[in-house]
Every structure is written in C-alpha cells, then in structure tokens.
Design a protein around this motif. Structure first.
Motif, PDB file in Angstrom:
ATOM      1  N   GLN A 259       4.489 -10.816   5.076  1.00 24.70           N
ATOM      2  CA  GLN A 259       4.676 -11.888   4.089  1.00 24.70           C
ATOM      3  C   GLN A 259       3.761 -13.080   4.304  1.00 24.70           C
ATOM      4  N   LYS A 260       3.362 -13.320   5.552  1.00 25.31           N
ATOM      5  CA  LYS A 260       2.677 -14.589   5.829  1.00 25.31           C
ATOM      6  C   LYS A 260       1.210 -14.460   6.218  1.00 25.31           C
ATOM      7  N   LEU A 261       0.800 -13.258   6.604  1.00 25.10           N
ATOM      8  CA  LEU A 261      -0.592 -13.098   7.021  1.00 25.10           C
ATOM      9  C   LEU A 261      -1.351 -12.318   5.948  1.00 25.10           C
ATOM     10  N   PHE A 262      -2.370 -12.952   5.361  1.00 23.61           N
ATOM     11  CA  PHE A 262      -3.078 -12.316   4.247  1.00 23.61           C
ATOM     12  C   PHE A 262      -4.445 -11.774   4.684  1.00 23.61           C
ATOM     13  N   GLY A 263      -4.781 -10.610   4.143  1.00 26.63           N
ATOM     14  CA  GLY A 263      -6.130 -10.072   4.329  1.00 26.63           C
ATOM     15  C   GLY A 263      -6.448  -9.549   5.715  1.00 26.63           C
TER      16      GLY A 263
ATOM     17  N   GLY B 269     -12.316 -13.533  15.876  1.00 25.42           N
ATOM     18  CA  GLY B 269     -12.707 -13.595  14.472  1.00 25.42           C
ATOM     19  C   GLY B 269     -13.165 -14.966  14.024  1.00 25.42           C
ATOM     20  N   TRP B 270     -13.657 -14.974  12.820  1.00 22.34           N
ATOM     21  CA  TRP B 270     -14.171 -16.160  12.151  1.00 22.34           C
ATOM     22  C   TRP B 270     -13.105 -17.257  12.112  1.00 22.34           C
ATOM     23  N   THR B 271     -13.549 -18.498  11.986  1.00 21.31           N
ATOM     24  CA  THR B 271     -12.603 -19.618  11.932  1.00 21.31           C
ATOM     25  C   THR B 271     -11.662 -19.529  10.711  1.00 21.31           C
ATOM     26  N   GLY B 272     -10.448 -19.982  10.904  1.00 18.37           N
ATOM     27  CA  GLY B 272      -9.490 -20.067   9.796  1.00 18.37           C
ATOM     28  C   GLY B 272      -9.016 -18.743   9.235  1.00 18.37           C
ATOM     29  N   THR B 273      -9.021 -17.702  10.062  1.00 13.71           N
ATOM     30  CA  THR B 273      -8.642 -16.386   9.542  1.00 13.71           C
ATOM     31  C   THR B 273      -7.239 -15.947   9.974  1.00 13.71           C
ATOM     32  N   GLY B 274      -6.586 -16.778  10.788  1.00 16.26           N
ATOM     33  CA  GLY B 274      -5.181 -16.493  11.097  1.00 16.26           C
ATOM     34  C   GLY B 274      -4.846 -16.190  12.553  1.00 16.26           C
ATOM     35  N   LYS B 275      -5.745 -16.472  13.464  1.00 23.70           N
ATOM     36  CA  LYS B 275      -5.476 -16.143  14.870  1.00 23.70           C
ATOM     37  C   LYS B 275      -4.339 -17.013  15.432  1.00 23.70           C
ATOM     38  N   ASN B 276      -4.424 -18.315  15.182  1.00 25.75           N
ATOM     39  CA  ASN B 276      -3.326 -19.189  15.633  1.00 25.75           C
ATOM     40  C   ASN B 276      -2.029 -18.875  14.893  1.00 25.75           C
ATOM     41  N   LEU B 277      -2.175 -18.577  13.616  1.00 27.49           N
ATOM     42  CA  LEU B 277      -0.990 -18.246  12.816  1.00 27.49           C
ATOM     43  C   LEU B 277      -0.266 -17.035  13.407  1.00 27.49           C
ATOM     44  N   VAL B 278      -1.027 -16.016  13.791  1.00 32.60           N
ATOM     45  CA  VAL B 278      -0.416 -14.812  14.370  1.00 32.60           C
ATOM     46  C   VAL B 278       0.288 -15.135  15.689  1.00 32.60           C
TER      47      VAL B 278
ATOM     48  N   SER C 249     -10.394 -16.435  20.264  1.00 30.55           N
ATOM     49  CA  SER C 249     -11.787 -16.896  20.281  1.00 30.55           C
ATOM     50  C   SER C 249     -12.509 -16.498  18.997  1.00 30.55           C
ATOM     51  N   ASN C 250     -13.622 -17.188  18.754  1.00 35.72           N
ATOM     52  CA  ASN C 250     -14.477 -16.834  17.618  1.00 35.72           C
ATOM     53  C   ASN C 250     -15.518 -15.791  18.032  1.00 35.72           C
ATOM     54  N   ALA C 251     -15.537 -15.430  19.312  1.00 35.24           N
ATOM     55  CA  ALA C 251     -16.517 -14.448  19.792  1.00 35.24           C
ATOM     56  C   ALA C 251     -16.351 -13.144  19.019  1.00 35.24           C
TER      57      ALA C 251
ATOM     58  N   PRO D 235     -13.124 -11.805   7.940  1.00 36.15           N
ATOM     59  CA  PRO D 235     -13.366 -13.032   7.175  1.00 36.15           C
ATOM     60  C   PRO D 235     -12.582 -12.952   5.865  1.00 36.15           C
ATOM     61  N   LEU D 236     -12.110 -14.082   5.376  1.00 33.97           N
ATOM     62  CA  LEU D 236     -11.243 -14.067   4.189  1.00 33.97           C
ATOM     63  C   LEU D 236     -12.043 -14.256   2.905  1.00 33.97           C
ATOM     64  N   GLU D 237     -11.615 -13.541   1.874  1.00 35.49           N
ATOM     65  CA  GLU D 237     -12.272 -13.607   0.569  1.00 35.49           C
ATOM     66  C   GLU D 237     -11.513 -14.576  -0.349  1.00 35.49           C
TER      67      GLU D 237
ATOM     68  N   ALA E  93       0.929 -19.899  -0.982  1.00 32.21           N
ATOM     69  CA  ALA E  93       1.898 -20.013   0.118  1.00 32.21           C
ATOM     70  C   ALA E  93       1.982 -21.457   0.607  1.00 32.21           C
ATOM     71  N   GLU E  94       0.834 -22.104   0.661  1.00 28.20           N
ATOM     72  CA  GLU E  94       0.799 -23.494   1.137  1.00 28.20           C
ATOM     73  C   GLU E  94       1.566 -24.421   0.193  1.00 28.20           C
ATOM     74  N   MET E  95       1.418 -24.182  -1.119  1.00 22.95           N
ATOM     75  CA  MET E  95       2.151 -25.012  -2.077  1.00 22.95           C
ATOM     76  C   MET E  95       3.657 -24.843  -1.888  1.00 22.95           C
TER      77      MET E  95
ATOM     78  N   GLY F 299     -12.416 -20.025   6.074  1.00 19.72           N
ATOM     79  CA  GLY F 299     -11.221 -19.204   5.921  1.00 19.72           C
ATOM     80  C   GLY F 299     -10.201 -19.952   5.086  1.00 19.72           C
ATOM     81  N   CYS F 300      -8.961 -19.966   5.585  1.00 21.43           N
ATOM     82  CA  CYS F 300      -7.917 -20.727   4.871  1.00 21.43           C
ATOM     83  C   CYS F 300      -7.626 -22.037   5.591  1.00 21.43           C
ATOM     84  N   LYS F 301      -8.516 -22.405   6.486  1.00 23.48           N
ATOM     85  CA  LYS F 301      -8.178 -23.506   7.398  1.00 23.48           C
ATOM     86  C   LYS F 301      -7.952 -24.863   6.734  1.00 23.48           C
ATOM     87  N   THR F 302      -8.767 -25.214   5.774  1.00 18.88           N
ATOM     88  CA  THR F 302      -8.685 -26.592   5.268  1.00 18.88           C
ATOM     89  C   THR F 302      -7.851 -26.723   3.994  1.00 18.88           C
TER      90      THR F 302
HETATM   91  N1  LIG Z   1      -4.998 -14.623   7.167  1.00 18.19           N
HETATM   92  C1  LIG Z   1      -4.261 -15.700   6.855  1.00 18.19           C
HETATM   93  N2  LIG Z   1      -3.134 -15.557   6.127  1.00 18.19           N
HETATM   94  C2  LIG Z   1      -2.386 -16.632   5.781  1.00 18.19           C
HETATM   95  N3  LIG Z   1      -2.700 -17.895   6.111  1.00 18.19           N
HETATM   96  C3  LIG Z   1      -3.803 -18.096   6.846  1.00 18.19           C
HETATM   97  C4  LIG Z   1      -4.629 -17.011   7.249  1.00 18.19           C
HETATM   98  N4  LIG Z   1      -5.654 -17.502   7.958  1.00 18.19           N
HETATM   99  C5  LIG Z   1      -5.482 -18.820   8.014  1.00 18.19           C
HETATM  100  N5  LIG Z   1      -4.379 -19.189   7.347  1.00 18.19           N
HETATM  101  C6  LIG Z   1      -3.901 -20.556   7.137  1.00 18.19           C
HETATM  102  O1  LIG Z   1      -4.864 -21.453   7.662  1.00 18.19           O
HETATM  103  C7  LIG Z   1      -4.333 -22.172   8.774  1.00 18.19           C
HETATM  104  C8  LIG Z   1      -5.368 -22.192   9.874  1.00 18.19           C
HETATM  105  O2  LIG Z   1      -5.505 -20.875  10.369  1.00 18.19           O
HETATM  106  P1  LIG Z   1      -5.525 -20.519  11.931  1.00 18.19           P
HETATM  107  O3  LIG Z   1      -5.358 -21.778  12.720  1.00 18.19           O
HETATM  108  O4  LIG Z   1      -4.559 -19.432  12.188  1.00 18.19           O
HETATM  109  O5  LIG Z   1      -7.012 -20.018  12.047  1.00 18.19           O
HETATM  110  P2  LIG Z   1      -7.779 -19.514  13.351  1.00 18.19           P
HETATM  111  O6  LIG Z   1      -8.261 -18.135  13.046  1.00 18.19           O
HETATM  112  O7  LIG Z   1      -6.920 -19.678  14.544  1.00 18.19           O
HETATM  113  O8  LIG Z   1      -9.029 -20.513  13.341  1.00 18.19           O
HETATM  114  P3  LIG Z   1      -9.923 -21.099  14.542  1.00 18.19           P
HETATM  115  O9  LIG Z   1     -10.763 -19.979  15.068  1.00 18.19           O
HETATM  116  O10 LIG Z   1     -10.773 -22.137  13.872  1.00 18.19           O
HETATM  117  O11 LIG Z   1      -8.973 -21.678  15.560  1.00 18.19           O
HETATM  118  C9  LIG Z   1      -3.063 -21.447   9.165  1.00 18.19           C
HETATM  119  O12 LIG Z   1      -2.088 -22.311   9.672  1.00 18.19           O
HETATM  120  C10 LIG Z   1      -2.608 -20.849   7.867  1.00 18.19           C
HETATM  121  O13 LIG Z   1      -1.924 -21.832   7.111  1.00 18.19           O
END
Ligand SMILES: Nc1ncnc2c1ncn2[C@@H]1O[C@H](COP(=O)(O)OP(=O)(O)OP(=O)(O)O)[C@@H](O)[C@H]1O
Length: 308
Positions: free
Chosen positions: A45-49, A80-89, A185-187, A249-251, A261-263, A296-299
């Motif tokens: 439900q919460k992790l996309f792509g 993976g690339w920045t903002g792709t969900g690593k911290n979220l996971v 890591s982004n490596a 990387p997210l499309e 989801a953010e809204m 990614g979805c970071k900002t």
């Molecule tokens: N694949 C995803 N599915 C859903 N939400 C996402 C996804 N990727 C990022 N987000 C949203 O963007 C925010 C930032 O993502 P996150 O911190 O998980 O990225 P990251 O991969 O850890 O980036 P970085 O490498 O820059 O630390 C998350 O809190 C979430 O709201």
C-alpha cells in the motif's frame, strides 16, 4: 548522540516488540502470522514502483523473523537513487516489528554526515559505536540498527561493526543473531538506473525486471566504486550482507501515486489535477527521454504545499 546505554533505562519495559518479545525484551514464541501480512500490506500500500525491493524485503524479513535459530543477524543493504524509498522501507520494517516503530528505543538510526562527521574522531566513534551496539543488544536481542549514507562511512567504522554481523554464536557473552542491521546508500544507483533505462528503451515492462537483472550491476558498483565505502571492507568478501536490495528510479506515474498518498497523509482530499500539475513541474532524466524523477518522491511533500 551516544548517551550511556544504561541511561536508556536498562530494561525495555516501557515498550514491547510486536508479538516477538516480552516486556523484558526476551524472545517469545514468535507468532508471525500478523507480522507477515502486516509488512506485506504496508509494502503493497505504501511503497510505489519498487516491486523487486518489495519482494526481497518481504521474504528476507519474514524468513528471518520466522527463524527461531538464525545463524547470524539479518543484514540488508539497500541501494538506489535518491528519494526512491530506502528510508521509507526501513520505517515500514520498524513499524511492523516494534510497537513504536522508528520511535522505539530498540531502533537506532545513524546518519554518517551527522553522527560520524569528523574523521579525527574516528577512534572515539569506533568505541562508542561498539559499546552502543553491545549495550543495546544485551538489553534487547531484537534490536535494529539503521546506517544511512553508508557510502560516506569511513571504512574503519564499517570494519568495527563487522564482528556483530558475523556467524558467531556469541561475542563476550552476547549473541547478535536476533539483531537486524540495515545499510542505506546511493551506491549502485546509477547502475540500477541504467538497467531500468535499458528495459524502457527495449520496450519491456518495468515490472518484468527481476533481481537477477539488477544484481550484476549492483555488485559491480559495490566492488568497483571507491567512493562507496563498502568496497574495501570484507563485508562483501565475507558474505556478511544477506541481501543487496535494489531500488529503481521512480517514473512520473509513481510520483503521481506518491502525491496522492501525500495529500491523504496531510489530511487533504487527494486531488488528481493538483498532483498532476505538481508532478509535471518536477525535473526528469535523462535529458532527452525525461523518464525518471531526479529527486524521486523526496521533495513532493513540500512541493504540494505550494500547489494546494
Ligand atoms: N517508492 C516510494 N513509494 C512511496 N513513497 C516514496 C517512495 N520513495 C520515496 N517516497 C516518499 O519520499 C520520501 C523520501 O523518500 P526516502 O527518504 O525513503 O528516500 P531515500 O531512498 O531514502 O532517499 P535518499 O537516498 O536521498 O536518502 C518518503 O518519506 C516517501 O514519502
């Protein structure tokens, strides 16, 4: 950052791990049914792509939590690339193991550029980190340690946590086999992106991509990228990392899902037009094809404030 472990309150009686430990942090029967579906549902439900990462994480964590007698702690390396969900996971895993999720006193997060900034302090960092890990695992065997910006971490520091990741029954009377270590890591992000781009150019479905397509790119980059930090430690040589998890990387379509989801998370009525406008204004790469979101979805959390 490092306060005395004893100051934490000794016994973790204020909080319980979900279904896995009693109030003293001791391991119980591990009824994993609720847990398994909980993580699966959260990822769905919460992790996309991220179909590859989602599958690997689910199997790895569930398998580990089901195993009453693991031979080593679980070690995941998320790339993976920045903002792709690593911290979220990491957050979703924590929420599905510990009642208080990331706020749990059994979850410990380190960010290299914040916690280990000064190389002159390396020796201090090493001894503090070792004491911290030992103290907390003594306190609660099912502790979780998250290391963000692993690619910036000093190799000496990575080396100092190595013994805790290994197959030892115990070290100085403490067993680390129930603990979970997650490295972020982004490596490898660029290599993973290249594979995703090749798929796209070949007209293949992104969802057809499997771990086996991404693994070579990932291990190559880990071994060869001198900046990555991981490459010249024996983490990889000694097979201490159980799973290398690639984040794609997210499309545009994933950014839309993140926006909706953010809204909702902000308590707003999700509005497709607003999210669409926001997603269109983001920057995409490569320059010619414009497929993947640069951040990614970071900002998007902050961006949506502007569009609503
Ligand atoms: N694949 C995803 N599915 C859903 N939400 C996402 C996804 N990727 C990022 N987000 C949203 O963007 C925010 C930032 O993502 P996150 O911190 O998980 O990225 P990251 O991969 O850890 O980036 P970085 O490498 O820059 O630390 C998350 O809190 C979430 O709201």
């Amino acid at each position: 950052m490092f306060t005395n472990v004893v100051d934490q309150g000794g016994s973790p009686s204020t909080e319980q791990l979900l279904a896995f430990t009693d109030s003293a942090g001791m391991l119980l029967k591990m009824p994993v049914i609720g847990y398994t579906s909980g993580l699966e549902v959260a990822l769905d439900q919460k992790l996309f792509g991220q179909h590859v990462a989602s599958r690997v994480i689910q199997k790895a964590v569930t398998g580990f939590m089901n195993n009453k007698n693991p031979k080593k702690p679980l070690v995941l390396s998320l790339h993976g690339w920045t903002g792709t969900g690593k911290n979220l996971v990491s957050q979703l895993i924590a929420e599905n193991i510990y009642k208080e999720g990331m706020a749990s006193s059994f979850v410990h997060q380190f960010v290299t550029s914040t916690h280990f900034l000064h190389s002159s302090q390396l020796e201090n960092y090493k001894s503090q980190l070792q004491q911290w890990i030992k103290g907390n695992v003594t306190n609660c065997p099912r502790s979780m340690f998250i290391f963000d910006e692993m690619d910036k971490m000093h190799p000496g520091l990575i080396d100092c946590i190595k013994p805790y990741l290994d197959y030892y029954e115990n070290l100085d009377g403490v067993s680390y086999r129930q603990a979970i270590f997650i490295f972020l890591s982004n490596a490898g992000g660029e290599h993973i992106t290249q594979v995703a781009l090749d798929f796209w150019k070949a007209g293949r479905d992104r969802e057809e991509m499997e771990l086996q397509h991404l693994e070579p790119a990932l291990s190559l980059s880990v071994f060869n990228n001198k900046q990555s930090g991981l490459w010249h430690t024996s983490l990889v040589d000694k097979n201490l990392v159980d799973f290398f998890v690639p984040f794609l990387p997210l499309e545009y379509r994933h950014v839309l899902l993140c926006g909706m989801a953010e809204m909702s998370a902000k308590g707003l009525e999700p509005n497709q037009d607003v999210v669409d406008q926001m997603a269109r204004d983001l920057v995409y790469f490569p320059k010619s094809e414009k497929i993947f979101s640069v951040k990614g979805c970071k900002t998007i959390g902050g961006k949506l404030d502007y569009y609503t």
